[in-house]
Design a protein around this motif. Structure first.
Motif, PDB file in Angstrom:
ATOM      1  N   SER A 778       0.816  -1.208   0.000  1.00  0.00           N
ATOM      2  CA  SER A 778       0.000   0.000   0.000  1.00  0.00           C
ATOM      3  C   SER A 778       0.848   1.255   0.000  1.00  0.00           C
ATOM      4  O   SER A 778       0.404   2.305  -0.470  1.00  0.00           O
ATOM      5  N   ALA A 779       2.078   1.145   0.492  1.00  0.00           N
ATOM      6  CA  ALA A 779       2.944   2.312   0.553  1.00  0.00           C
ATOM      7  C   ALA A 779       3.767   2.490  -0.714  1.00  0.00           C
ATOM      8  O   ALA A 779       3.969   3.616  -1.174  1.00  0.00           O
ATOM      9  N   ALA A 780       4.246   1.377  -1.298  1.00  0.00           N
ATOM     10  CA  ALA A 780       5.177   1.505  -2.422  1.00  0.00           C
ATOM     11  C   ALA A 780       4.965   0.454  -3.493  1.00  0.00           C
ATOM     12  O   ALA A 780       5.855   0.236  -4.320  1.00  0.00           O
ATOM     13  N   ALA A 781       3.829  -0.227  -3.541  1.00  0.00           N
ATOM     14  CA  ALA A 781       3.478  -1.148  -4.634  1.00  0.00           C
ATOM     15  C   ALA A 781       4.556  -2.201  -4.850  1.00  0.00           C
ATOM     16  O   ALA A 781       5.121  -2.332  -5.928  1.00  0.00           O
ATOM     17  N   VAL A 782       4.851  -2.983  -3.808  1.00  0.00           N
ATOM     18  CA  VAL A 782       5.890  -4.002  -3.927  1.00  0.00           C
ATOM     19  C   VAL A 782       5.323  -5.388  -4.184  1.00  0.00           C
ATOM     20  O   VAL A 782       6.063  -6.292  -4.602  1.00  0.00           O
ATOM     21  N   LEU A 783       4.043  -5.601  -3.964  1.00  0.00           N
ATOM     22  CA  LEU A 783       3.493  -6.954  -3.969  1.00  0.00           C
ATOM     23  C   LEU A 783       3.616  -7.607  -5.336  1.00  0.00           C
ATOM     24  O   LEU A 783       3.847  -8.807  -5.448  1.00  0.00           O
ATOM     25  N   ALA A 784       3.472  -6.809  -6.397  1.00  0.00           N
ATOM     26  CA  ALA A 784       3.544  -7.387  -7.742  1.00  0.00           C
ATOM     27  C   ALA A 784       4.949  -7.841  -8.090  1.00  0.00           C
ATOM     28  O   ALA A 784       5.119  -8.577  -9.075  1.00  0.00           O
ATOM     29  N   PHE A 785       5.940  -7.471  -7.298  1.00  0.00           N
ATOM     30  CA  PHE A 785       7.327  -7.838  -7.587  1.00  0.00           C
ATOM     31  C   PHE A 785       7.859  -8.896  -6.626  1.00  0.00           C
ATOM     32  O   PHE A 785       8.972  -9.376  -6.814  1.00  0.00           O
ATOM     33  N   LEU A 786       7.067  -9.231  -5.597  1.00  0.00           N
ATOM     34  CA  LEU A 786       7.464 -10.265  -4.663  1.00  0.00           C
ATOM     35  C   LEU A 786       7.114 -11.637  -5.233  1.00  0.00           C
ATOM     36  O   LEU A 786       6.427 -11.737  -6.256  1.00  0.00           O
ATOM     37  N   PRO A 787       7.585 -12.726  -4.631  1.00  0.00           N
ATOM     38  CA  PRO A 787       7.299 -14.065  -5.165  1.00  0.00           C
ATOM     39  C   PRO A 787       5.807 -14.284  -5.393  1.00  0.00           C
ATOM     40  O   PRO A 787       4.976 -14.001  -4.533  1.00  0.00           O
ATOM     41  N   GLY A 788       5.487 -14.791  -6.594  1.00  0.00           N
ATOM     42  CA  GLY A 788       4.109 -15.019  -6.973  1.00  0.00           C
ATOM     43  C   GLY A 788       3.447 -13.820  -7.591  1.00  0.00           C
ATOM     44  O   GLY A 788       2.316 -13.936  -8.081  1.00  0.00           O
ATOM     45  N   GLY A 789       4.106 -12.659  -7.590  1.00  0.00           N
ATOM     46  CA  GLY A 789       3.537 -11.462  -8.165  1.00  0.00           C
ATOM     47  C   GLY A 789       3.618 -11.467  -9.688  1.00  0.00           C
ATOM     48  O   GLY A 789       4.271 -12.311 -10.321  1.00  0.00           O
ATOM     49  N   GLU A 790       2.948 -10.477 -10.268  1.00  0.00           N
ATOM     50  CA  GLU A 790       2.861 -10.430 -11.729  1.00  0.00           C
ATOM     51  C   GLU A 790       4.234 -10.243 -12.374  1.00  0.00           C
ATOM     52  O   GLU A 790       4.525 -10.818 -13.428  1.00  0.00           O
ATOM     53  N   PHE A 791       5.103  -9.466 -11.732  1.00  0.00           N
ATOM     54  CA  PHE A 791       6.399  -9.159 -12.330  1.00  0.00           C
ATOM     55  C   PHE A 791       7.541  -9.893 -11.641  1.00  0.00           C
ATOM     56  O   PHE A 791       8.702  -9.532 -11.817  1.00  0.00           O
ATOM     57  N   ALA A 792       7.205 -10.906 -10.865  1.00  0.00           N
ATOM     58  CA  ALA A 792       8.246 -11.704 -10.223  1.00  0.00           C
ATOM     59  C   ALA A 792       8.950 -12.560 -11.266  1.00  0.00           C
ATOM     60  O   ALA A 792       8.413 -12.829 -12.346  1.00  0.00           O
ATOM     61  N   PRO A 793      10.159 -13.036 -10.993  1.00  0.00           N
ATOM     62  CA  PRO A 793      10.893 -13.849 -11.976  1.00  0.00           C
ATOM     63  C   PRO A 793      10.160 -15.139 -12.306  1.00  0.00           C
ATOM     64  O   PRO A 793       9.549 -15.764 -11.441  1.00  0.00           O
ATOM     65  N   ASP A 794      10.225 -15.515 -13.578  1.00  0.00           N
ATOM     66  CA  ASP A 794       9.647 -16.766 -14.062  1.00  0.00           C
ATOM     67  C   ASP A 794      10.771 -17.790 -14.134  1.00  0.00           C
ATOM     68  O   ASP A 794      11.692 -17.675 -14.947  1.00  0.00           O
ATOM     69  N   LEU A 795      10.713 -18.798 -13.254  1.00  0.00           N
ATOM     70  CA  LEU A 795      11.800 -19.763 -13.156  1.00  0.00           C
ATOM     71  C   LEU A 795      11.463 -21.071 -13.857  1.00  0.00           C
ATOM     72  O   LEU A 795      11.858 -22.150 -13.439  1.00  0.00           O
ATOM     73  N   THR A 796      10.730 -20.979 -14.933  1.00  0.00           N
ATOM     74  CA  THR A 796      10.486 -22.180 -15.730  1.00  0.00           C
ATOM     75  C   THR A 796      11.813 -22.693 -16.275  1.00  0.00           C
ATOM     76  O   THR A 796      12.583 -21.927 -16.849  1.00  0.00           O
ATOM     77  N   PRO A 797      12.098 -24.030 -16.128  1.00  0.00           N
ATOM     78  CA  PRO A 797      13.429 -24.536 -16.505  1.00  0.00           C
ATOM     79  C   PRO A 797      13.626 -24.583 -18.004  1.00  0.00           C
ATOM     80  O   PRO A 797      13.540 -25.631 -18.623  1.00  0.00           O
ATOM     81  N   ASP A 798      13.877 -23.404 -18.611  1.00  0.00           N
ATOM     82  CA  ASP A 798      14.147 -23.374 -20.044  1.00  0.00           C
ATOM     83  C   ASP A 798      15.627 -23.295 -20.345  1.00  0.00           C
ATOM     84  O   ASP A 798      16.029 -23.328 -21.491  1.00  0.00           O
ATOM     85  N   THR A 799      16.480 -23.160 -19.323  1.00  0.00           N
ATOM     86  CA  THR A 799      17.923 -23.136 -19.531  1.00  0.00           C
ATOM     87  C   THR A 799      18.575 -24.004 -18.482  1.00  0.00           C
ATOM     88  O   THR A 799      17.929 -24.448 -17.519  1.00  0.00           O
ATOM     89  N   ASP A 800      19.841 -24.240 -18.683  1.00  0.00           N
ATOM     90  CA  ASP A 800      20.591 -25.043 -17.711  1.00  0.00           C
ATOM     91  C   ASP A 800      20.620 -24.367 -16.357  1.00  0.00           C
ATOM     92  O   ASP A 800      20.554 -25.007 -15.323  1.00  0.00           O
ATOM     93  N   ALA A 801      20.723 -23.048 -16.403  1.00  0.00           N
ATOM     94  CA  ALA A 801      20.773 -22.325 -15.133  1.00  0.00           C
ATOM     95  C   ALA A 801      19.477 -22.483 -14.378  1.00  0.00           C
ATOM     96  O   ALA A 801      19.461 -22.687 -13.162  1.00  0.00           O
ATOM     97  N   ASP A 802      18.325 -22.398 -15.111  1.00  0.00           N
ATOM     98  CA  ASP A 802      17.042 -22.580 -14.437  1.00  0.00           C
ATOM     99  C   ASP A 802      16.893 -24.002 -13.941  1.00  0.00           C
ATOM    100  O   ASP A 802      16.286 -24.257 -12.906  1.00  0.00           O
ATOM    101  N   ALA A 803      17.427 -24.942 -14.688  1.00  0.00           N
ATOM    102  CA  ALA A 803      17.309 -26.333 -14.274  1.00  0.00           C
ATOM    103  C   ALA A 803      18.023 -26.590 -12.973  1.00  0.00           C
ATOM    104  O   ALA A 803      17.568 -27.368 -12.134  1.00  0.00           O
ATOM    105  N   THR A 804      19.119 -25.945 -12.775  1.00  0.00           N
ATOM    106  CA  THR A 804      19.837 -26.139 -11.513  1.00  0.00           C
ATOM    107  C   THR A 804      19.091 -25.513 -10.356  1.00  0.00           C
ATOM    108  O   THR A 804      19.222 -25.966  -9.226  1.00  0.00           O
ATOM    109  N   ARG A 805      18.299 -24.476 -10.655  1.00  0.00           N
ATOM    110  CA  ARG A 805      17.576 -23.807  -9.574  1.00  0.00           C
ATOM    111  C   ARG A 805      16.237 -24.477  -9.297  1.00  0.00           C
ATOM    112  O   ARG A 805      15.612 -24.219  -8.290  1.00  0.00           O
TER     113      ARG A 805
END
Length: 925
Positions: A778-805
């Motif tokens: 409510s103060a600084a619009a952070v929820l969309a960037f936290l895990p599960g948010g709209e702009f959070a990182p997409d960790l679908t294993p499409d690369t070797d690096a994602d696969a390790t994670r």
């Protein structure tokens, strides 16, 4: 008887019977015979002779005509006038020739006015220059050497000491051979004395030979001082030169003697050097007296003041002593009858004029003898102080600048302290009321007339304004800083060793009101190396460190270490910023409750956020937001950073920034930038970057930027030990930043306390609750960037690096919850909104995706170019300014990087709709 004729005997005529007119006639006849014998014998010769004669007669006529014109005589016409002009010209030439011969024989300059006041026997001083003193070196004087001591030589003393020591050692032999030893000692001392005399003689000969060079230079100076020679010496030199040249040309038999004179001249110079002041001291050079040095300059200054004619003789009016230090020595000046010197104003002006021309302090004694009036100045025996030495000469330009009348006493307006030493000297100038000249002009007079560097301050009283000049101490050049400084830990993360300055070790005091640190510099100058010590100190104290590095080349020794998060992907960097901001908000709430006695199972741990390249980070975010996420504007990352800088101290969340410069656009506001309490610059920096970092009025600190790790540091509220030229505290100083190599850094980080598992596993801080996330959103619009948010990182294993994670805890996951950064509906996180109702992030993202894109916006320049408004950009901005000044509401628009963008309807509401407006064409453009 035959008569024999007596032989003829030639007898010399009796001089008494010789007629002088007949002798002159014979001399003229011989000249005529010589001319007849050397007459031209060809027509060409007669032609040349006639041409030369015509030129000579014409020249004489021109000179004569000009002379007649200057005399005001009317020229007769015809041949008579020409004859008059030729006769007058011949008279002028003969008169000038006679004057030239007279000047030659009198030792005066052959043409022009005399350039010195030399007499027949006494050298003079230059009168064609404005100097009031002639250095002794310019007069050819040679300084006398120090007198030789008459005592025994050092060698004789050494022999005597050695003999005395020998006597003491032999005295133990019960006096046997004592007398023989005494004679031996006397012999040793005698030999040593004679050797000392021989040594002194050799030294005298050496000095004599070494004096040849100074004597030659003195001879050169003597020739250069030719205009100041005594007239007898000038005549001697002229006659000698004419005799040598005439003898060489007219008397071939004398050429041998002339060559001998030139050959023996160097020998005479050597003899003069040996016997002169630098050698045996048999003779001394001429040393000019006080009158020789100062009389000409003082007379040039006094003559106009006394209203005397230019041809007035100095000796009739002014007399100076040859030795001003002798008893009874005085300067005597006779005053003309038409000059009134009865008032204090006139006497003070004359007194100041004399002090401006002569050194020292003089006391005036005004006297009257019948009709004659005199003033005698005697030297002040009390000794000249600073006021007496510099005051009169400084008063003249100061009086003219202040427009003070001449009769005003100097000490009523200008006073100098007795000493002008650095830090003690003081000059006080009373400013007249209504003075309109800039103070810089007065400062310029003081700086140019007085030795040293002076600073001006102003004292204001009820009646006067006084400019006080104090002499600054000479700047002390500090010892050079070392070119390499080894970093050492302090054991205190709030007091980090950063390097060495001229005042000693420097520390980052991050426990202050503005604990954040920033370092600026070009790429490769060592910003990351400068930040390494802070990182190690924080980890050794158990702090948690988050590194934001989109360039992926910062702190390689810290990668993979416990307690250090390393974000390189842009979406990971944004998520880490959001998590750090939320952690700060939650820690702030925890601290406020702890003060009320309320405890929590998971107390916050101090954290450090390090952004390696803030400008690169900003540009990466802008590109990611616009082209990857297809969003307008700019994400609230700079808002988070500003809030962290302003509130991070109380929650133990600190920031270390690396940047190219401290520009306001990088921080979002000036207030946020001012929260960086310690600013550092490493390597080369430009003038604009210096002004942005430390202020345009802060003097630059010059340092050798070619040395690795060399720069400057400035800390807020630091007790300044030095002052700038304007008197303000100097808070920027040169520093050699401490260096820690990767091997030592790796060892320190390995031995540091192990971080909590949730941090190394990439989870969110355990002190963050759902209510904390909702409040931060409510103060600084952070929820969309936290895990599960709209702009959070997409960790679908499409690369070797994602696969390790995949399958491992991900950054942003909060301990105690099965939260993933994937958008699988099975693992959506539930968060509490600001209103307290559950917020489904997946549904919110789907809702936002179904919404139509917002209407396009245009800047004023774009709107004018596309024809949305029918005017030019400059006129559009002017109309906007006038619109606001009249109190009308101008559309708010959307501001992106300092530029306002408006919709078409907003622009048309102010500027109107153009006649040829076509919405489709503008939309396509």
């Amino acid at each position: 008887m035959t008569e024999t004729a007596a032989p003829y005997t030639a007898t010399a005529p009796d001089p008494a019977d010789t007629n002088p007119s007949e002798s002159v006639g014979e001399w003229l006849g011989s000249i005529g015979s010589w001319l007849w014998e050397h007459r031209p014998t060809t027509s060409q010769g007669w032609t040349i002779l006639l041409v030369v004669a015509a030129i000579a007669v014409g020249t004489l006529a021109g000179i004569g005509g000009r002379s007649l014109k200057d005399k005001g005589r009317k020229e007769r016409p015809g041949l008579n006038g020409f004859v008059d002009a030729v006769g007058e010209g011949l008279a002028v030439v003969l008169g000038r020739l006679g004057r030239l011969i007279g000047r030659f024989l009198a030792g005066r300059p052959l043409w022009g006015e005399p350039r010195s006041d030399a007499t027949w026997w006494r050298p003079g001083t230059r009168t064609d220059t404005v100097e009031t003193a002639v250095p002794l070196a310019q007069l050819g004087a040679i300084a006398a050497p120090a007198a030789e001591s008459a005592g025994p030589s050092p060698f004789a003393l050494w022999l005597g000491k050695r003999a005395a020591a020998l006597f003491e050692r032999l005295d133990a032999y019960q006096g046997r051979g004592q007398r023989a030893l005494e004679w031996l000692g006397i012999a040793i001392i005698t030999v040593g004395t004679w050797l000392g005399r021989l040594w002194r003689m050799l030294r005298a000969i050496g000095r004599s030979l070494a004096a040849v060079g100074p004597v030659l230079r003195a001879m050169g100076r003597l020739i250069g001082s030719y205009p100041r020679w005594a007239r007898a010496g000038v005549l001697t030199a002229r006659v000698a030169a004419v005799a040598l040249v005439s003898g060489w040309l007219l008397v071939p038999e004398a050429r041998g003697w002339i060559l001998l004179a030139f050959i023996t001249s160097p020998l005479l110079v050597v003899a003069a050097a040996v016997t002169g002041p630098h050698g045996l001291g048999w003779w001394r050079g001429y040393e000019p007296t006080f009158a020789d040095i100062h009389a000409a300059g003082l007379w040039r200054a006094l003559r106009p003041a006394l209203r005397l004619d230019e041809d007035a003789v100095m000796q009739a009016w002014l007399e100076l002593p040859h030795d001003e230090t002798a008893d009874g020595a005085a300067i005597t000046l006779r005053l003309p009858a038409n000059v009134l010197m009865g008032s204090d104003r006139d006497r003070q002006a004359l007194h100041d004029l004399l002090h401006a021309c002569l050194p020292g302090q003089w006391v005036a004694h005004w006297q009257t003898r019948g009709r004659e009036r005199f003033v005698r100045w005697s030297i002040d025996a009390s000794g000249p102080g600073a006021d007496a030495e510099y005051g009169p000469g400084l008063w003249l330009p100061v009086r003219r600048l202040l427009a003070v009348p001449e009769w005003e006493p100097r000490r009523d307006w200008l006073t100098l302290s007795e000493t002008l030493e650095e830090g003690v000297g003081e000059i006080r100038v009373r400013i007249p009321s209504g003075w309109l000249v800039e103070p810089e002009a007065l400062s310029a007079v003081i700086r140019t007339r007085m030795p040293g560097d002076w600073a001006m301050n102003t004292e204001v009283s009820l009646s006067d304004i006084t400019a006080v000049f104090t002499r600054k101490p000479k700047p002390v050049r500090p010892e050079p800083l070392p070119e390499y400084v080894r970093w050492e830990p302090t054991g205190d993360p709030l007091r980090v060793y950063i390097g060495e300055t001229h005042d000693g070790p420097a520390y980052l005091l991050t426990g202050s009101a503005t604990p954040h640190v920033g370092v600026a510099g070009e790429t490769g100058t060592g910003k990351s190396t400068t930040a390494a010590g802070t990182l190690v100190e924080a980890r050794m104290a158990g702090w948690l460190v988050t590194i934001i590095d989109p360039k992926q080349n910062s702190q390689p020794a810290a990668q993979g270490k416990s307690g250090v998060r390393y974000a390189t992907a842009v979406d990971d960097c944004v998520q880490e910023m959001a998590e750090f901001f939320t952690s700060m908000m939650a820690a702030e709430k925890y601290n406020s409750r702890a003060m009320q006695g309320k405890t929590h199972a998971n107390p916050p741990i101090p954290r450090l956020l390090m952004i390696d390249e803030l400008p690169s980070f900003r540009e990466f975010i802008a590109a990611w937001w616009k082209y990857i996420k297809q969003q307008r504007g700019f994400p609230p990352v700079l808002v988070w950073l500003a809030l962290i800088l302003m509130q991070g101290r109380s929650s133990n969340h600190r920031v270390f920034l690396g940047t190219h410069q401290f520009a306001m656009d990088l921080f979002g506001s000036t207030m946020a930038r001012d929260q960086v309490g310690t600013k550092m610059v490493v390597g080369e920096t430009s003038d604009p970057s210096w002004a942005v970092a430390f202020g345009a009025t802060t003097p630059r600190v010059h340092y050798d930027d070619s040395i690795p790790g060399r720069g400057v540091i400035s800390t807020k509220r630091r007790k300044a030990k030095k002052l700038n030229p304007d008197g303000t505290p100097q808070r920027v100083e040169e520093i050699q930043f401490a260096h820690i190599d990767e091997a030592r850094m790796d060892a320190y980080l390995t031995d540091a306390p192990t971080a909590p598992a949730w941090f190394d596993n990439g989870e969110m801080a355990p002190w963050i609750t759902d209510a904390d996330m909702a409040k931060a959103d409510s103060a600084a619009a952070v929820l969309a960037f936290l895990p599960g948010g709209e702009f959070a990182p997409d960790l679908t294993p499409d690369t070797d690096a994602d696969a390790t994670r995949q399958g491992a805890p991900v950054p942003g996951q909060r301990q105690g919850q099965n939260v993933s950064l994937t958008k699988d509906d099975e693992h959506q996180s539930a968060a509490q909104s600001a209103a307290g109702a559950p917020l489904d992030l997946g549904a919110l993202a789907a809702q936002l995706a179904q919404e139509e894109p917002a209407e396009l916006r245009y800047s004023l320049t774009q709107a004018c170019t596309l024809g949305i408004i029918d005017t030019k950009p400059g006129a559009a901005r002017q109309k906007k300014s006038d619109w606001i000044k009249r109190g009308k509401q101008f559309p708010e628009g959307e501001v992106i990087k300092g530029v306002s963008y408006y919709t078409v309807d907003e622009l048309h509401s102010v500027y109107g709709v153009p006649e040829d407006w076509n919405a489709d064409t503008a939309q396509d453009a």
